[in-house]
Design a protein around this motif. Structure first.
Motif, PDB file in Angstrom:
ATOM      1  N   GLN A  78       0.840  -1.271  -0.080  1.00 27.96           N
ATOM      2  CA  GLN A  78       0.010  -0.194  -0.162  1.00 27.96           C
ATOM      3  C   GLN A  78       0.900   1.336  -0.033  1.00 27.96           C
ATOM      4  OE1 GLN A  78      -2.762  -0.296   3.316  1.00 27.96           O
ATOM      5  NE2 GLN A  78      -4.334  -1.301   1.832  1.00 27.96           N
ATOM      6  N   TRP A  81       1.515   1.745  -3.429  1.00 33.53           N
ATOM      7  CA  TRP A  81       0.374   2.456  -4.468  1.00 33.53           C
ATOM      8  C   TRP A  81       0.270   4.067  -4.003  1.00 33.53           C
ATOM      9  CZ3 TRP A  81       1.756  -1.343  -6.983  1.00 33.53           C
ATOM     10  CH2 TRP A  81       1.578  -2.525  -6.681  1.00 33.53           C
ATOM     11  N   THR A  85       0.421   6.677  -6.828  1.00 37.03           N
ATOM     12  CA  THR A  85      -0.925   7.721  -6.807  1.00 37.03           C
ATOM     13  C   THR A  85      -0.312   9.145  -6.744  1.00 37.03           C
ATOM     14  OG1 THR A  85      -2.209   5.909  -6.019  1.00 37.03           O
ATOM     15  CG2 THR A  85      -3.273   8.208  -6.149  1.00 37.03           C
ATOM     16  N   TYR A 142      -8.189   4.892 -13.522  1.00 29.75           N
ATOM     17  CA  TYR A 142      -7.682   4.508 -12.095  1.00 29.75           C
ATOM     18  C   TYR A 142      -8.401   2.984 -11.801  1.00 29.75           C
ATOM     19  CZ  TYR A 142      -6.340   4.751  -7.110  1.00 29.75           C
ATOM     20  OH  TYR A 142      -5.454   4.191  -6.105  1.00 29.75           O
ATOM     21  N   SER A 146      -6.870   0.005  -9.609  1.00 30.86           N
ATOM     22  CA  SER A 146      -7.306  -0.429  -8.317  1.00 30.86           C
ATOM     23  C   SER A 146      -7.597  -1.854  -8.151  1.00 30.86           C
ATOM     24  CB  SER A 146      -8.711   0.525  -7.980  1.00 30.86           C
ATOM     25  OG  SER A 146      -9.108   0.147  -6.615  1.00 30.86           O
ATOM     26  N   THR A 149      -4.395  -3.759  -7.978  1.00 30.03           N
ATOM     27  CA  THR A 149      -3.571  -3.495  -6.839  1.00 30.03           C
ATOM     28  C   THR A 149      -4.302  -3.988  -5.185  1.00 30.03           C
ATOM     29  OG1 THR A 149      -4.177  -1.122  -6.469  1.00 30.03           O
ATOM     30  CG2 THR A 149      -1.980  -2.060  -7.774  1.00 30.03           C
ATOM     31  N   GLU A 150      -5.472  -3.837  -5.427  1.00 31.07           N
ATOM     32  CA  GLU A 150      -6.204  -4.302  -4.133  1.00 31.07           C
ATOM     33  C   GLU A 150      -7.117  -5.521  -4.425  1.00 31.07           C
ATOM     34  OE1 GLU A 150      -5.626  -2.812  -1.214  1.00 31.07           O
ATOM     35  OE2 GLU A 150      -4.256  -1.148  -1.896  1.00 31.07           O
ATOM     36  N   ARG A 153     -10.345  -5.992  -2.192  1.00 32.64           N
ATOM     37  CA  ARG A 153     -11.269  -5.130  -1.894  1.00 32.64           C
ATOM     38  C   ARG A 153     -12.735  -5.315  -2.676  1.00 32.64           C
ATOM     39  NH1 ARG A 153      -8.760   0.542  -3.321  1.00 32.64           N
ATOM     40  NH2 ARG A 153      -8.191   0.317  -1.180  1.00 32.64           N
ATOM     41  N   HIS A 158     -13.763  -0.472  -5.325  1.00 32.92           N
ATOM     42  CA  HIS A 158     -13.102   0.095  -6.308  1.00 32.92           C
ATOM     43  C   HIS A 158     -13.746   1.146  -7.090  1.00 32.92           C
ATOM     44  CE1 HIS A 158     -10.266  -3.326  -6.129  1.00 32.92           C
ATOM     45  NE2 HIS A 158     -11.152  -4.078  -6.125  1.00 32.92           N
ATOM     46  N   ALA A 161     -12.847   4.308  -4.966  1.00 33.07           N
ATOM     47  CA  ALA A 161     -11.545   4.963  -5.259  1.00 33.07           C
ATOM     48  C   ALA A 161     -11.336   5.594  -6.439  1.00 33.07           C
ATOM     49  CB  ALA A 161     -10.611   3.697  -5.013  1.00 33.07           C
ATOM     50  N   VAL A 205      -6.098   5.586  -1.726  1.00 28.08           N
ATOM     51  CA  VAL A 205      -5.342   4.064  -1.465  1.00 28.08           C
ATOM     52  C   VAL A 205      -5.805   3.409  -0.314  1.00 28.08           C
ATOM     53  CG1 VAL A 205      -3.274   2.678  -1.532  1.00 28.08           C
ATOM     54  CG2 VAL A 205      -3.423   4.704  -3.015  1.00 28.08           C
ATOM     55  N   PRO A 208     -10.815   4.366   0.751  1.00 26.60           N
ATOM     56  CA  PRO A 208     -12.006   4.493  -0.095  1.00 26.60           C
ATOM     57  C   PRO A 208     -13.418   4.414   0.468  1.00 26.60           C
ATOM     58  CG  PRO A 208     -11.033   2.615  -0.896  1.00 26.60           C
ATOM     59  CD  PRO A 208     -10.329   3.287   0.612  1.00 26.60           C
TER      60      PRO A 208
END
Length: 502
Positions: A78, A81, A85, A142, A146, A149-150, A153, A158, A161, A205, A208
């Protein structure tokens, strides 16, 4: 105020009338149909590609799936990321400041600016459209980031975010407008945007939610309220400068001319005009030595600090140290992107001299030596950059010390590749496009835009193979020396077609 509104309204109404008179319904229908079909196909492929990458990320083995097996030093994913960002938002501010964002094109500058009326109605609507476009485009781009990378989630987060990032990207463009209006002074003009961008990246990040989405929508609205009454106070010279840069960049992108994009964004003369003066003033008797000395001094003056190159190096290493480990192909892709971007950044001298290629013919040396002289400094700095990258990877335990000379040899070919890309011939627009499910694709133009990148990637293949295998073999070292030497000779002995400024 009303006079300015009337002038703008009359100009836009006349422009719409002119375009409608020369556009048939059939042409409009075909254009819309082709665009919608191409967009749908591209979206379908993008979704499938992102889902495939997501599956690869889910199947990776933490700590053993990257180039560095069981790294001692790791970076929380994180944190990486958040830094990425932050970097993207910072790029939005820097590019926005360079391009305007409050600007007028050439025709508007000639027709509107001399009028003794308020300028706000002339510049506000284009700036508002640009801000909305940046926000929507950033949110769409984005979302796949998202998703990749997550991995744990939920889908709704998402979306939150992406919406938050889109709003904050629009706010970043508003920050660029405030910088254009010269709001604040001294270090505050740097510290306040930096703190704002860092906080924004952390919110996107780490937290969200529907509230952060609302915050992402409220911030740009508040900034627009602050900028709105001040938009008409931007000096005319600044409006024309920003409009010229924006028009130059837009035309270069439309014509697929990456060198012109870099020239447009590079700005004017640098302040390091005195750098290397004593070295340049030394007497010499050989023309090639004088030419080489001039290229060295020009390189030092155009590249004041290696900040960008070191940032790419840090990003490349950080991707390899991320907690849990990214797949090997993702880490190798990061090395390729960082290497190509760094090499391209060191081709500024070649791009400047390519504007007037006839000057090279006035030097009493062969054109092969002229091109060799242009490639010396990019090759030297890329040797240092690749050697530093190799040394860091050796310290991290990727492979043995032989990686350092292997990477340094790759830098020779990469530096030559930057000169090849900077002197690519003009794009041939006479070649017909190829019909694909995405619509017509200018294959010949894409091939021309890859000139320079091809040999740069070719020079990196032995290094990439070594990183993939985790061991340095002597034959690979010899192959790397041959590949880099051949690339340098080919670049030096190949004459550029046309004017070389495409």
């Amino acid at each position: 105020m009303s006079s300015a509104v009337d002038v703008v309204r009359f100009t836009r109404r006349s422009s719409r009338r002119y375009n409608r008179a020369r556009t048939s319904f059939g042409d409009l229908f075909i254009d819309v149909y082709t665009s919608v079909l191409a967009l749908a196909c591209a979206a379908a492929l993008a979704v499938s590609f992102v889902l495939t990458l997501r599956g690869e990320f889910l199947d990776r083995e933490p700590g053993a799936s990257g180039i560095i097996p069981n790294p001692v030093l790791v970076i929380p994913d994180q944190a990486l990321w958040v830094l990425l960002t932050f970097a993207v938002l910072a790029v939005v501010v820097l590019l926005g400041r360079r391009l305007g964002p409050i600007a007028l094109g050439g025709p508007e500058s000639a027709w509107w600016l001399p009028l003794p009326v308020d300028r706000r109605p002339m510049v506000w609507r284009p700036f508002l459209k640009r801000t909305v476009a940046v926000g929507i485009g950033s949110a769409v781009l984005y979302l796949p980031f998202s998703v990749l990378t997550e991995l744990d989630r939920p889908l709704a987060e998402h979306g939150f975010a992406a919406a938050t990032f889109g709003g904050l990207a629009a706010a970043a463009l508003g920050v660029a407008a405030l910088l254009q209006l010269k709001a604040g002074s001294g270090m505050l003009r740097v510290l306040v945007p930096a703190v704002f961008l860092a906080g924004s990246a952390g919110v996107v990040v780490l937290a969200p939610s529907v509230w952060t989405s609302v915050l992402g929508l409220v911030l740009p609205v508040l900034l627009l309220r602050v900028i709105s009454p001040l938009a008409g106070t931007v000096p005319g010279a600044e409006l024309m400068r920003a409009g010229g840069v924006s028009g130059h960049v837009g035309a270069s992108i439309f014509l697929m001319n990456s060198n012109e994009v870099l020239r447009a964004l590079s700005g004017g003369a640098r302040s390091a005009h005195g750098r290397g003066a004593r070295f340049y003033a030394r007497p010499t008797r050989r023309p090639f030595v004088a030419l080489l000395r001039a290229d060295v001094v020009a390189f030092l003056r155009l590249h004041r600090t290696p900040t960008t190159a070191l940032a790419w190096l840090a990003a490349c290493v950080a991707v390899m140290l991320v907690d849990g480990g990214l797949p090997v192909f993702a880490q190798l892709a990061a090395v390729v992107v960082a290497g190509c971007a760094t090499a391209s950044g060191f081709g500024a001298v070649a791009r400047r001299t390519a504007l007037v290629p006839e000057l090279g013919g006035l030097v009493p040396v062969s054109q092969t030596l002229v091109r060799s002289s242009r490639a010396v400094m990019p090759a030297v700095v890329m040797v240092a950059w690749m050697a530093l990258l190799g040394a860091v990877l050796v310290v991290l335990g990727v492979v043995g010390p032989l990686l350092i000379p292997l990477a340094a040899l790759a830098g020779v070919g990469m530096g030559a590749g930057s000169v090849r890309g900077a002197t690519r011939p003009p794009t041939d627009w006479t070649a017909p496009p190829v019909e694909t499910p995405f619509g017509p694709v200018p294959r010949a133009q894409f091939a021309s835009s890859l000139r320079g990148v091809d040999v740069t990637v070719l020079s990196m293949i032995p290094v990439l193979l070594t990183l993939y295998l985790g061991a340095v073999f002597l034959p690979v070292l010899l192959v790397q020396a041959v590949v880099s030497g051949v690339v340098f000779l080919v670049v030096a002995m190949t004459a550029s077609e046309g004017q070389g400024n495409a």
